[in-house]
Structures are given as C-alpha cells and as structure tokens.
Design a protein around this motif. Structure first.
Motif, short mmCIF file in Angstrom:
data_model
loop_
_atom_site.label_atom_id
_atom_site.label_comp_id
_atom_site.label_asym_id
_atom_site.label_seq_id
_atom_site.Cartn_x
_atom_site.Cartn_y
_atom_site.Cartn_z
N GLN A 136 47.56 35.45 -2.31
CA GLN A 136 46.47 36.07 -1.56
C GLN A 136 45.79 37.17 -2.37
OE1 GLN A 136 45.23 35.31 1.94
NE2 GLN A 136 43.77 36.09 0.46
N LEU A 137 46.57 37.95 -3.10
CA LEU A 137 45.98 39.02 -3.90
C LEU A 137 45.17 38.45 -5.06
CD1 LEU A 137 45.61 42.02 -4.16
CD2 LEU A 137 47.73 42.14 -5.49
N VAL A 138 45.62 37.36 -5.65
CA VAL A 138 44.84 36.70 -6.70
C VAL A 138 43.48 36.27 -6.14
CG1 VAL A 138 44.68 34.65 -8.18
CG2 VAL A 138 46.82 35.95 -8.07
N ALA A 139 43.46 35.76 -4.91
CA ALA A 139 42.21 35.33 -4.28
C ALA A 139 41.28 36.52 -4.03
CB ALA A 139 42.50 34.60 -2.97
N ILE A 140 41.85 37.65 -3.65
CA ILE A 140 41.03 38.85 -3.44
C ILE A 140 40.40 39.29 -4.75
CG2 ILE A 140 41.14 41.32 -2.88
CD1 ILE A 140 43.31 40.57 -0.79
N HIS A 141 41.17 39.28 -5.81
CA HIS A 141 40.66 39.70 -7.12
C HIS A 141 39.64 38.73 -7.69
CE1 HIS A 141 44.51 42.30 -7.75
NE2 HIS A 141 43.65 42.86 -6.94
N ALA A 142 39.58 37.53 -7.13
CA ALA A 142 38.59 36.54 -7.59
C ALA A 142 37.23 36.74 -6.94
CB ALA A 142 39.10 35.13 -7.31
N VAL A 143 37.15 37.59 -5.91
CA VAL A 143 35.87 37.85 -5.24
C VAL A 143 34.93 38.56 -6.20
CG1 VAL A 143 34.76 39.14 -3.37
CG2 VAL A 143 36.93 37.93 -2.95
N ARG A 144 33.69 38.10 -6.26
CA ARG A 144 32.71 38.69 -7.15
C ARG A 144 31.52 39.21 -6.33
NH1 ARG A 144 36.47 38.73 -9.69
NH2 ARG A 144 36.94 37.81 -11.72
N PRO A 145 31.58 40.47 -5.91
CA PRO A 145 30.50 41.00 -5.06
C PRO A 145 29.20 41.17 -5.84
CG PRO A 145 32.00 42.75 -5.71
CD PRO A 145 32.60 41.46 -6.21
N ALA A 146 28.08 40.97 -5.16
CA ALA A 146 26.78 41.18 -5.80
C ALA A 146 26.61 42.64 -6.20
CB ALA A 146 25.66 40.75 -4.85
N ARG A 189 38.00 44.56 -11.42
CA ARG A 189 38.14 43.54 -10.39
C ARG A 189 37.84 44.16 -9.03
NH1 ARG A 189 38.16 40.45 -13.99
NH2 ARG A 189 39.68 38.85 -14.58
N PHE A 190 37.54 43.31 -8.07
CA PHE A 190 37.38 43.72 -6.68
C PHE A 190 38.77 44.00 -6.12
CE2 PHE A 190 37.10 42.56 -2.13
CZ PHE A 190 36.08 43.40 -1.72
N LEU A 191 39.02 45.24 -5.69
CA LEU A 191 40.34 45.64 -5.23
C LEU A 191 40.35 45.91 -3.73
CD1 LEU A 191 41.33 48.31 -7.96
CD2 LEU A 191 41.64 45.82 -8.02
N GLU A 256 51.51 36.80 -11.52
CA GLU A 256 51.15 36.04 -12.73
C GLU A 256 51.40 34.56 -12.53
OE1 GLU A 256 51.38 38.52 -16.65
OE2 GLU A 256 53.34 38.68 -15.67
N GLU A 257 52.48 34.22 -11.83
CA GLU A 257 52.75 32.81 -11.55
C GLU A 257 51.65 32.18 -10.71
OE1 GLU A 257 57.62 33.50 -11.53
OE2 GLU A 257 56.55 33.05 -9.67
N ALA A 258 50.99 33.01 -9.91
CA ALA A 258 49.90 32.52 -9.06
C ALA A 258 48.57 32.46 -9.81
CB ALA A 258 49.76 33.42 -7.84
N GLY A 259 48.58 32.82 -11.07
CA GLY A 259 47.36 32.76 -11.88
C GLY A 259 46.67 34.08 -12.10
N GLY A 260 47.27 35.17 -11.61
CA GLY A 260 46.67 36.49 -11.81
C GLY A 260 46.83 36.98 -13.23
N MET A 261 45.87 37.77 -13.68
CA MET A 261 45.88 38.30 -15.04
C MET A 261 46.09 39.81 -15.00
SD MET A 261 45.42 35.69 -17.01
CE MET A 261 44.91 36.42 -18.57
N LEU A 262 47.11 40.26 -15.72
CA LEU A 262 47.42 41.68 -15.81
C LEU A 262 47.19 42.18 -17.24
CD1 LEU A 262 50.69 41.75 -13.68
CD2 LEU A 262 48.41 42.52 -12.98
N ALA A 263 47.31 43.48 -17.44
CA ALA A 263 47.13 44.06 -18.77
C ALA A 263 48.05 43.36 -19.77
CB ALA A 263 47.40 45.55 -18.73
N ALA A 264 47.54 43.13 -20.97
CA ALA A 264 48.33 42.40 -21.97
C ALA A 264 49.43 43.27 -22.55
CB ALA A 264 47.41 41.90 -23.07
N ALA A 265 49.15 44.54 -22.77
CA ALA A 265 50.12 45.43 -23.41
C ALA A 265 51.11 45.99 -22.39
CB ALA A 265 49.40 46.58 -24.11
N THR A 266 52.38 46.01 -22.77
CA THR A 266 53.42 46.54 -21.89
C THR A 266 53.15 47.99 -21.53
OG1 THR A 266 55.05 45.05 -22.87
CG2 THR A 266 55.89 46.95 -21.67
N SER A 267 52.68 48.78 -22.48
CA SER A 267 52.41 50.20 -22.22
C SER A 267 51.32 50.37 -21.16
CB SER A 267 52.00 50.90 -23.51
OG SER A 267 50.82 50.33 -24.05
N GLU A 268 50.34 49.47 -21.16
CA GLU A 268 49.26 49.55 -20.17
C GLU A 268 49.77 49.15 -18.78
OE1 GLU A 268 46.20 47.10 -21.77
OE2 GLU A 268 45.76 48.47 -23.43
N ARG A 269 50.61 48.13 -18.73
CA ARG A 269 51.20 47.73 -17.45
C ARG A 269 52.04 48.88 -16.88
NH1 ARG A 269 52.97 41.45 -17.16
NH2 ARG A 269 51.24 40.54 -18.32
#
Length: 320
Positions: A136-146, A189-191, A256-269
């Motif tokens: 569900q959160l992945v779907a929220i982050h996929a929203v692209r508001p005008a 992303r839309f949060l 991530e298993e649901a297709g969400g993308m997080l920061a690549a670097a461990t320090s950023e996460r």
C-alpha cells in the motif's frame, strides 16, 4: 437526531454546515464519537437517505487551541489529497466539504465519506498484514500529483530528542550524531507522512487473518513531498513499538520486496530510519496512551520506551 453519547454531539454551527452538504431529503439520524485520534475530534454521522436507507460520513474537527493553530494548513492539505487520490488505486475517503478556517463552523472541520474496515493493532496476523502495508505504501509513493504538496518537515532535532531512562546512552549518542549530519540527497515522492497501522483500515474475516485486506488509508493532513525512506521509517518505528524491533526492520524489507525504492547508501538509509525513530522519543507517552485505549493495555509508557531503546540500538548495530 439521536446522539450515541454526549461526546458525539455536533455543535450547532457545524451541524448546520453539515446539513448544507447533504443531498436533498437527507437528514442526520445519529452521531457517534470515534476514538483513537490525538489531534482532532472525530465523529461518524449516520445519514438517513430519501429511499429509507442510510449512509455514513465522518466529521473531523480541530478543537484544541494548539491544533487549531495548524488546522488551516492540515485541512487544506488533507482536502487536496482526498481530491487527488480517486482513481489512483489508493483507498482513501472521498471529500464532501472542508472549512479550514472555521468560517462556517465552530472549529476548523472536514467532512468526508466513511470507509469500511477497522484498525488492527494486535500481534496476531502481523506476518500477513506487513506485506499488505508495504504494498500500500509503494502505491502511495507512486502517486504523481500535478502540484506537489509542501516539502516534508522534520519532526525532531538533535536538541529535542528525549533519551529514555535506562537507555543505551552510547547508541543514542551515536544516533543523535547521525541526525546532526547534513540531509542526504533524495528523490522526492508523494508522502502520506503518518502512514502506520493506526491510519490503515483492514477487513479481516473472522478466524482468517490470512484473508486480511486493506480497505482504506486515513488521516492525510500531513501529506508532504520528500524521500520514500521517511514514510518507510515512520511505519517501521510504529511497528517496532507495537510489535517489537524485528518488525521495524522487516517492514523495510517488505517495502523493497513490494517494489519500493529506498536510498542506495546504507548511511543514507540510517539517517532517515534514525531520524524518525528519534522523533518518536518525544511523543512516547501520547502514543502509548492511544494504543492502550485501543486495547493494547500492556503497552505502558515504560514498555514502549524500552522497545524504542531496543529499536534505536538495533538500527545502530545493523546500519551504523
């Protein structure tokens, strides 16, 4: 109109405002106070329809002076989100009317459709619900508001963190040092900004937790633009405090298993996970009380503080 209880009584100006937004021939036949919210009074209004049936609406009003100060911004953002979300695949209430400045009501208010389902805060069935929350959160982050909502607001600083009594002070000092560093770069992303089990409605068939499904996501007042990591971190810490630190880490994996993308670097996460984890230190008492009122009576303030300490320590051990 019949009140379910005294707390459910709708104030006269607000009542008149609600009636102006009903269909011809409809009337309010019952009001019921909804419990669990911290910032606003919530009521379910049962509306008698022309054909003899009923439908439900939800009235959200900011009454406390502290929250009234922020109501115009919050209700405007929530109304914008509820207008945006139809057709996106994100199950949210439908906007009926909003009065963010209390021009027509006693207090700033928003009227919306009522969604089926209920919040589920129990441990039972969690292994099924966590992947659903992640998808569900992945779907929220996929929203692209005008038009983008405002930039996220950080909920804590190094100076406002409240270290729990008896906490691992070395781990907390290291965590505070993490959020003292410059904000990492991120893709916006839309949060939702308060996505957590208390704001997600489920339909759970009796005795079949594996058949659970999400029926709605509520409370869009903090809608923002920022890193997906921040929404993930917020849900993670709530799961950690409700169910134990391991579930906070599990949610990140599920996202991530649901297709969400997080920061690549461990320090950023680590930065985002720790930032929202430490933000929780400032409201442990209020959150614990809310969960106890919802039935999790074992979650005393002390118990939640201990889980928060364990979670922050785990984050520093795992990602630090």
């Amino acid at each position: 109109m019949t009140n379910h209880d005294k707390a459910a009584a709708v104030r006269p100006l607000t009542l008149a405002w609600v009636r102006r937004h009903l269909e011809v021939g409809e009337r309010i036949v019952r009001t019921e106070a909804l419990h669990g919210g911290i910032t606003a009074e919530m009521r379910r209004l049962t509306i008698g329809t022309r054909d003899g049936g009923t439908r439900d609406l939800v009235l959200r009003s900011f009454v406390d002076p502290f929250y009234v100060e922020h109501a115009e911004d919050w209700l405007t953002r929530e109304a914008g989100a509820l207008t945006l979300l139809p057709g996106t695949g994100v199950p949210a209430p439908g906007l009926v009317a909003v009065d963010p400045t209390a021009a027509h009501c006693e207090y700033p208010s928003l009227l919306m459709s009522h969604l089926a389902g209920r919040t589920v805060l129990d441990d039972e069935g969690l292994e099924t619900r966590v992947p659903l929350l992640a998808r569900q959160l992945v779907a929220i982050h996929a929203v692209r508001p005008a038009e983008r909502p405002r930039k996220y607001v950080a909920l804590t600083t190094a100076d406002t963190v409240v270290i729990p009594k008896g906490a691992d002070t070395t781990a907390w000092a290291a965590a505070i040092d993490v959020i003292s560093q410059p904000v990492p770069p991120y893709e916006g992303r839309f949060l939702h900004r308060d996505f957590q089990p208390g704001n997600v409605l489920f339909d759970v068939p009796p005795g079949r937790s594996a058949g659970a499904r999400i029926t709605g996501v509520v409370d869009w007042a903090a809608t923002s633009w920022g890193p997906a990591d921040l929404d993930v971190a917020h849900c993670s810490v709530n799961l950690a405090l409700l169910h134990g630190p391991a579930w906070g880490l599990r949610f990140t994996e599920a996202y991530e298993e649901a297709g969400g993308m997080l920061a690549a670097a461990t320090s950023e996460r680590l930065y985002w996970q720790v930032r929202d984890g430490l933000a929780s230190s400032e409201e442990v008492q209020f959150v614990a009380q809310q969960w106890r009122e919802a039935g999790r009576t074992e979650l005393t303030t002390r118990a939640v503080e201990e889980r928060l300490d364990a979670y922050v320590t785990t984050l520093m051990d795992t990602l630090g």
